[in-house]
Design an enzyme around this catalytic site. Structure first.
Site, PDB file in Angstrom:
ATOM      1  N   GLU A 179       0.778  -1.158   0.125  1.00 35.78           N
ATOM      2  CA  GLU A 179       0.130  -0.019  -0.056  1.00 35.78           C
ATOM      3  C   GLU A 179       0.846   1.341   0.021  1.00 35.78           C
ATOM      4  O   GLU A 179       1.846   1.415   0.859  1.00 35.78           O
ATOM      5  CB  GLU A 179      -0.853   0.012   1.129  1.00 35.78           C
ATOM      6  N   ASN A 237      -4.649   4.986  -1.988  1.00 38.70           N
ATOM      7  CA  ASN A 237      -5.911   5.590  -1.508  1.00 38.70           C
ATOM      8  C   ASN A 237      -6.581   6.457  -2.321  1.00 38.70           C
ATOM      9  O   ASN A 237      -5.959   7.622  -2.784  1.00 38.70           O
ATOM     10  CB  ASN A 237      -5.595   5.983   0.059  1.00 38.70           C
ATOM     11  N   GLU A 269      -8.010   1.956  -3.212  1.00 38.93           N
ATOM     12  CA  GLU A 269      -8.584   1.737  -1.768  1.00 38.93           C
ATOM     13  C   GLU A 269      -9.654   2.846  -1.389  1.00 38.93           C
ATOM     14  O   GLU A 269      -9.074   3.892  -1.423  1.00 38.93           O
ATOM     15  CB  GLU A 269      -7.530   1.686  -0.629  1.00 38.93           C
ATOM     16  N   ASP A 299     -11.834  -0.119   1.678  1.00 37.79           N
ATOM     17  CA  ASP A 299     -11.153   0.353   2.810  1.00 37.79           C
ATOM     18  C   ASP A 299     -11.651   0.405   4.229  1.00 37.79           C
ATOM     19  O   ASP A 299     -13.115   0.905   4.356  1.00 37.79           O
ATOM     20  CB  ASP A 299      -9.980   1.510   2.608  1.00 37.79           C
ATOM     21  N   GLU A 356      -5.857  -5.438   7.840  1.00 39.88           N
ATOM     22  CA  GLU A 356      -4.432  -4.484   7.962  1.00 39.88           C
ATOM     23  C   GLU A 356      -4.508  -4.192   9.663  1.00 39.88           C
ATOM     24  O   GLU A 356      -5.492  -4.585  10.367  1.00 39.88           O
ATOM     25  CB  GLU A 356      -5.196  -2.901   7.597  1.00 39.88           C
TER      26      GLU A 356
HETATM   27  P1  C2E Z   1      -5.389   3.633   6.055  1.00 41.97           P
HETATM   28  O1  C2E Z   1      -5.859   3.679   4.634  1.00 41.97           O
HETATM   29  O2  C2E Z   1      -6.253   2.968   6.766  1.00 41.97           O
HETATM   30  O3  C2E Z   1      -3.986   2.985   6.090  1.00 41.97           O
HETATM   31  C1  C2E Z   1      -3.351   2.173   7.214  1.00 41.97           C
HETATM   32  C2  C2E Z   1      -3.054   2.998   8.184  1.00 41.97           C
HETATM   33  O4  C2E Z   1      -2.461   1.987   9.322  1.00 41.97           O
HETATM   34  C3  C2E Z   1      -1.736   3.514   7.842  1.00 41.97           C
HETATM   35  O5  C2E Z   1      -1.228   4.671   8.609  1.00 41.97           O
HETATM   36  C4  C2E Z   1      -0.475   2.816   8.540  1.00 41.97           C
HETATM   37  O6  C2E Z   1       0.734   3.220   8.775  1.00 41.97           O
HETATM   38  C5  C2E Z   1      -1.190   2.300   9.624  1.00 41.97           C
HETATM   39  N1  C2E Z   1      -0.826   0.692  10.213  1.00 41.97           N
HETATM   40  C6  C2E Z   1      -0.326  -0.142   9.332  1.00 41.97           C
HETATM   41  N2  C2E Z   1      -0.066  -1.267  10.070  1.00 41.97           N
HETATM   42  C7  C2E Z   1      -0.305  -1.129  11.179  1.00 41.97           C
HETATM   43  C8  C2E Z   1      -0.134  -1.653  12.490  1.00 41.97           C
HETATM   44  O7  C2E Z   1       0.203  -2.876  12.609  1.00 41.97           O
HETATM   45  N3  C2E Z   1      -0.568  -0.922  13.689  1.00 41.97           N
HETATM   46  C9  C2E Z   1      -1.024   0.222  13.461  1.00 41.97           C
HETATM   47  N4  C2E Z   1      -1.342   0.726  14.852  1.00 41.97           N
HETATM   48  N5  C2E Z   1      -1.012   0.702  12.399  1.00 41.97           N
HETATM   49  C10 C2E Z   1      -0.729   0.369  11.222  1.00 41.97           C
HETATM   50  P2  C2E Z   1      -0.906   6.032   7.979  1.00 41.97           P
HETATM   51  O8  C2E Z   1       0.140   6.014   6.862  1.00 41.97           O
HETATM   52  O9  C2E Z   1      -0.584   7.035   9.120  1.00 41.97           O
HETATM   53  O10 C2E Z   1      -2.232   6.641   7.169  1.00 41.97           O
HETATM   54  C11 C2E Z   1      -3.431   7.005   7.874  1.00 41.97           C
HETATM   55  C12 C2E Z   1      -4.659   7.377   6.746  1.00 41.97           C
HETATM   56  O11 C2E Z   1      -4.394   8.314   5.900  1.00 41.97           O
HETATM   57  C13 C2E Z   1      -4.773   6.002   5.897  1.00 41.97           C
HETATM   58  O12 C2E Z   1      -5.344   4.969   6.585  1.00 41.97           O
HETATM   59  C14 C2E Z   1      -5.292   6.635   4.683  1.00 41.97           C
HETATM   60  O13 C2E Z   1      -6.786   6.919   5.018  1.00 41.97           O
HETATM   61  C15 C2E Z   1      -4.975   8.029   4.762  1.00 41.97           C
HETATM   62  N6  C2E Z   1      -4.210   8.438   3.715  1.00 41.97           N
HETATM   63  C16 C2E Z   1      -2.997   7.872   3.474  1.00 41.97           C
HETATM   64  N7  C2E Z   1      -2.232   8.180   2.297  1.00 41.97           N
HETATM   65  C17 C2E Z   1      -3.318   8.661   1.821  1.00 41.97           C
HETATM   66  C18 C2E Z   1      -3.427   9.200   0.233  1.00 41.97           C
HETATM   67  O14 C2E Z   1      -2.422   9.367  -0.589  1.00 41.97           O
HETATM   68  N8  C2E Z   1      -4.566   9.629  -0.147  1.00 41.97           N
HETATM   69  C19 C2E Z   1      -5.675   9.509   0.869  1.00 41.97           C
HETATM   70  N9  C2E Z   1      -6.935  10.166   0.245  1.00 41.97           N
HETATM   71  N10 C2E Z   1      -5.654   9.005   1.910  1.00 41.97           N
HETATM   72  C20 C2E Z   1      -4.330   8.667   2.420  1.00 41.97           C
HETATM   73 CA    CA Z   2      -7.789   1.462   7.876  1.00 38.74          CA
HETATM   74 CA    CA Z   3      -5.928   2.134   2.723  1.00 44.17          CA
END
Ligand code: C2E
Ligand code: CA
Ligand code: CA
Length: 404
Positions: A179, A237, A269, A299, A356
């Protein structure tokens, strides 16, 4: 001693229980023990104890004034770097709901204890604090606040980069994709996580600039990975709000093809958390994206409104269970029921199911036993930049994960 050097805040409206907890912490050699009868007082204490910050909060749920739930919400919003233990006399179902809520607010929850508190339980949770990973976002305590203008300038200067988090197939242990998660590589503040910019971009109608920047870079990375012999798909995403523009699907297709990638290697996603107001153009976009061969993933499954669930049958190729259900599902019956039924639903719809937030071997084994298809989470790896991800792929072998 277990609590040496740690500062505690005990929130309970019952004087006797408050005192008993304080005594127990004192016997663990805690450095500082503060107490509050409700959430309001607790927040005041947190604000003034900045110089000597609190490490662990023990929080009751049922209190007059401000209850535990509201307190946790404020705590999440203010990004204090603190661990929380929920102390309650309520049943597992309620505590599971509170855990889910705390996680959604980005709180580092160590666990919960039923009243009356036992020494062994409290000790175990304090130990967990010591090995706790930083909550996401990791640098929240010192996180700078950005204006929309700052963020838009960052997008214009193309300072955002996708970080890649691998996805592993349970059956084979092989890497089945990654991802792409947006990070802002800020010239002064370093790597900034999405919580600091996604919502501002979405609510102001400016998310498309970031979406296409990430899509473009992720497609180029996908090309590079394929050239190096790793023919895996990359997930990107896509905000629900973007889907209301009927021209979106064709634009996405153009960007991906321009990078020399076939759409079957890009999974989009879409999160179901925002209510969809413009259903018709969204359906048109999703159908067209499927027609062009893109994978489509629901997602954060389980957390949102049902608007996406209604259209599940039409276009989606993958269901992604939110980490608030996955995390700890091996220890929690309520969570495991949600996870199991999500997997069953996906398979009835003949689509893949991905979990996830897989953080422990225990969760990995539980999900594998439930016939889940794919895992993503810290148990495998955290999101990393492209160079590190290339190294990860080159050095990867499934043995470590498959070993009992
Ligand atoms: P998401 O799509 O649900 O992505 C998964 C989030 O969970 C990511 O946080 C990831 O770092 C985190 N994660 C993965 N494995 C674990 C784990 O084992 N434990 C825990 N506690 N966390 C884990 P991140 O990178 O901070 O991203 C947060 C959210 O921001 C994403 O949730 C997504 O909704 C959004 N996001 C990130 N990049 C983009 C993007 O390019 N465009 C859009 N529209 N949204 C984005
Ligand atoms: Ca999520
Ligand atoms: Ca995602």
């Amino acid at each position: 001693m277990i609590a040496s050097g740690l500062n505690f805040l005990v929130i309970d409206d019952d004087d006797f229980l408050q005192l008993a907890t304080k005594n127990m912490l004192r016997s663990f050699n805690a450095a500082k023990i503060l107490a509050a009868p409700n959430g309001i007082k607790a927040l005041e204490i947190l604000q003034v104890s900045n110089a000597e910050p609190i490490d662990i909060i023990l929080c009751d749920l049922n209190m007059p004034g401000m209850d535990g739930m509201e307190f946790l919400r404020h705590l999440g919003e203010s990004h204090y770097d603190v661990s929380v233990i929920v102390v309650s006399s309520h049943d597992d179902a309620l505590i599971a709901a509170v855990k889910k809520m705390a996680l959604a607010y980005g709180i580092r929850l160590l666990g919960s204890i039923q009243k009356p508190i036992s020494r062994a339980q409290l000790e175990a949770l304090i130990l967990q604090h010591k090995s706790a990973r930083p909550k996401t976002p990791p640098t929240a305590a010192a996180a700078p606040v950005f204006t929309l203008e700052d963020i838009l300038r960052g997008v214009e200067e193309r300072l955002f980069e996708p970080f890649y988090q691998p996805k592993i197939e349970f059956k084979t242990g092989l890497i089945s994709g990654a991802e792409a998660l947006a990070r802002w590589i800020h010239p002064r503040h370093g790597v900034i996580a999405p919580y600091a910019f996604i919502r501002a971009l979405e609510t102001s109608g400016n998310i498309d600039g970031l979406t296409f920047l990430i899509l473009e870079k992720a497609s180029a990375a996908c090309r590079l990975l394929h050239d190096k012999g790793h023919a895996i798909p990359i997930s990107v995403n896509l905000s629900l709000t973007s889907l209301s523009n009927p021209a979106l699907a064709d634009k996405i297709t153009r960007v991906v093809r321009n990078a020399g990638i076939d759409p079957q290697y890009i999974i989009l996603e879409v999160t179901e958390s925002a209510t969809m107001t413009n259903v018709a153009p969204a359906l048109e976009n999703l159908a067209r994206l499927r027609m062009h061969g893109f994978g489509l993933s629901i997602d954060d499954y389980g957390t949102g409104s049902s608007s996406l669930q209604q259209i599940t049958r039409i276009a989606f190729s993958e269901l992604k269970i939110d980490r608030s259900f996955v995390n700890d599902c091996s220890n929690n019956r309520e969570l495991s029921v949600v996870v199991r039924s999500s997997i069953e639903m996906a398979h009835k719809l003949k689509i893949k199911c991905i979990a996830e937030g897989v953080e422990t071997r225990q969760d990995w084994e539980t999900l594998k036993g439930m016939d889940c298809d794919t895992a993503q989470g810290y148990f495998i790896a955290k999101p990393m930049n492209l160079a590190s991800f290339l190294e990860f792929c080159a050095g990867y072998s499934p043995e470590a994960l498959l070993a009992p």
